[in-house]
Design a protein around this motif. Structure first.
Motif, short mmCIF file in Angstrom:
data_model
loop_
_atom_site.label_atom_id
_atom_site.label_comp_id
_atom_site.label_asym_id
_atom_site.label_seq_id
_atom_site.Cartn_x
_atom_site.Cartn_y
_atom_site.Cartn_z
N ALA A 7 0.84 -1.20 0.00
CA ALA A 7 0.00 0.00 0.00
C ALA A 7 0.87 1.25 0.00
O ALA A 7 1.90 1.31 0.69
N ALA A 8 0.49 2.23 -0.78
CA ALA A 8 1.26 3.47 -0.85
C ALA A 8 0.31 4.66 -0.81
O ALA A 8 -0.68 4.70 -1.53
N THR A 9 0.63 5.60 0.06
CA THR A 9 -0.17 6.81 0.16
C THR A 9 0.74 7.98 0.55
O THR A 9 1.85 7.76 1.04
N ASP A 10 0.29 9.18 0.31
CA ASP A 10 1.10 10.35 0.67
C ASP A 10 1.43 10.32 2.16
O ASP A 10 0.61 9.93 2.99
N HIS A 44 -3.38 7.40 -6.36
CA HIS A 44 -2.81 8.45 -7.20
C HIS A 44 -1.29 8.41 -7.04
O HIS A 44 -0.78 7.71 -6.15
N PRO A 45 -0.54 9.12 -7.88
CA PRO A 45 0.91 9.20 -7.68
C PRO A 45 1.23 9.69 -6.27
O PRO A 45 0.65 10.67 -5.79
N PRO A 55 1.77 4.21 -8.59
CA PRO A 55 1.20 2.90 -8.23
C PRO A 55 0.86 2.07 -9.47
O PRO A 55 0.55 2.60 -10.54
N ASP A 56 0.92 0.74 -9.28
CA ASP A 56 0.53 -0.19 -10.35
C ASP A 56 -0.98 -0.39 -10.38
O ASP A 56 -1.56 -0.62 -11.45
N ASP A 57 -1.62 -0.33 -9.20
CA ASP A 57 -3.05 -0.60 -9.08
C ASP A 57 -3.64 0.29 -8.01
O ASP A 57 -2.91 0.95 -7.25
#
Length: 311
Positions: A7-10, A44-45, A55-57
């Motif tokens: 998981a990736a988020t700002d 989002h980026p 992100p990929d998805d």
């Protein structure tokens, strides 16, 4: 668990995010088993420190992953993103193994996944995690906690310990050791994160363990007791135990056993010596004793470890 979604988020820290991608993104050349299918997921980026992540998805991918990894948050004073906590909760409900690295534990706690469980995070934030989520049993003195389908790690380098633990669970100790060698890190560290809060290593002068540890390492083939170690530095056994725990996070006997096992690993990897010879060189006495401790610690017998490593 081959499908891994990070998981990736700002507001996430790039170290833990990159670490997860490094471990699960590609297998070392020596590994001949199917590796993980890694995807980075976000809405989002994402800005992570100085880096922009594409992100990929989306977060919906988390619910279809076998393992979901939540890297560290930079600011634990802010509530975790609602969308992320919801997606992590949905992934767990769908059967995913959910893993937090460092302060990513705050996301798992916000999602309700740590209620009634033991968990950890970076030592500097364990008090805040316990105060904000009183239903979580926060352990400040471990490198990681494995509750089966919910796992949490302490800060920074402890995230690597947990990632290697996952590889060990999925592929066995020998392959986890290969990954550790590629990354130039120990495959398993003893002790807890309390050892890193104040004095992580003995000072060159003055600390009793500064002279003792090298002395022990040069005599691993000899029978050594706690009393022998204490006598060497003119301490009582109890005082020595306190010094050992402060520096290594473990007891003298456990530390000594870990060094003997590592010496045996080194000899299994680099020599053709018999198991009896290696047992004597590592201070285990007999092949039977070595096999018992090696199996319990590494997860495979010495003979299997040697064959797998050389293959």
């Amino acid at each position: 668990m081959r499908s891994v979604a990070v998981a990736a988020t700002d507001g996430m820290l790039h170290f833990e995010l990159a670490l997860a991608c490094e471990v699960f993104g590609s297998a070392p050349a020596a590994v001949r088993v199917p590796w993980y299918d890694l995807s980075v997921c976000g809405t989002h980026p994402v800005r992570a420190g100085r880096f922009l992540i594409e992100p990929d998805d989306g977060f919906d991918r988390l619910a279809r992953a076998g393992t979901v990894i939540v890297p560290a948050l930079a600011d634990v004073d802010e509530d975790p993103p609602t969308g992320l906590a919801k997606a992590v909760r949905a992934a767990h409900a769908a059967g995913a193994r959910v893993v937090s690295l460092c302060t990513g534990a705050f996301v798992l706690a916000a999602a309700g996944l740590l209620d009634g469980l033991r968990a950890t995070t970076h030592w500097a934030h364990t008090g805040e995690l316990a105060a904000r989520y009183p239903r979580v049993t926060v352990d400040p003195d471990v490198l990681y906690v494995d509750n089966g389908r919910v796992l949490t790690s302490a800060g920074k380098a402890a995230a690597m310990d947990l990632c290697l633990h996952l590889v060990r669970l999925d592929h066995g100790s020998a392959i986890a050791n290969v990954v550790a060698r590629r990354l130039v890190v120990p495959p398993h560290r003893d002790g807890g994160q309390a050892q890193f809060v104040s004095t992580p290593v003995p000072e060159p002068d003055g600390h009793p363990l500064a002279e003792l540890l090298p002395w022990v390492m040069s005599r691993l083939d000899q029978p050594l007791t706690v009393e022998d170690l204490a006598r060497r530095v003119n301490l009582s056994s109890r005082h020595l135990a306190r010094q050992f725990h402060a520096v290594t996070g473990t007891t003298p006997l456990r530390w000594l056993l870990a060094q003997r096992i590592r010496r045996a690993q080194e000899l299994l990897e680099t020599t053709d010596d018999s198991i009896d010879t290696i047992a004597a060189a590592a201070g285990m006495g007999t092949a039977t004793t070595l096999r018992r401790h090696f199996q319990r610690t590494i997860g495979v017998p010495p003979d299997t470890y040697r064959r797998t490593f050389r293959a």
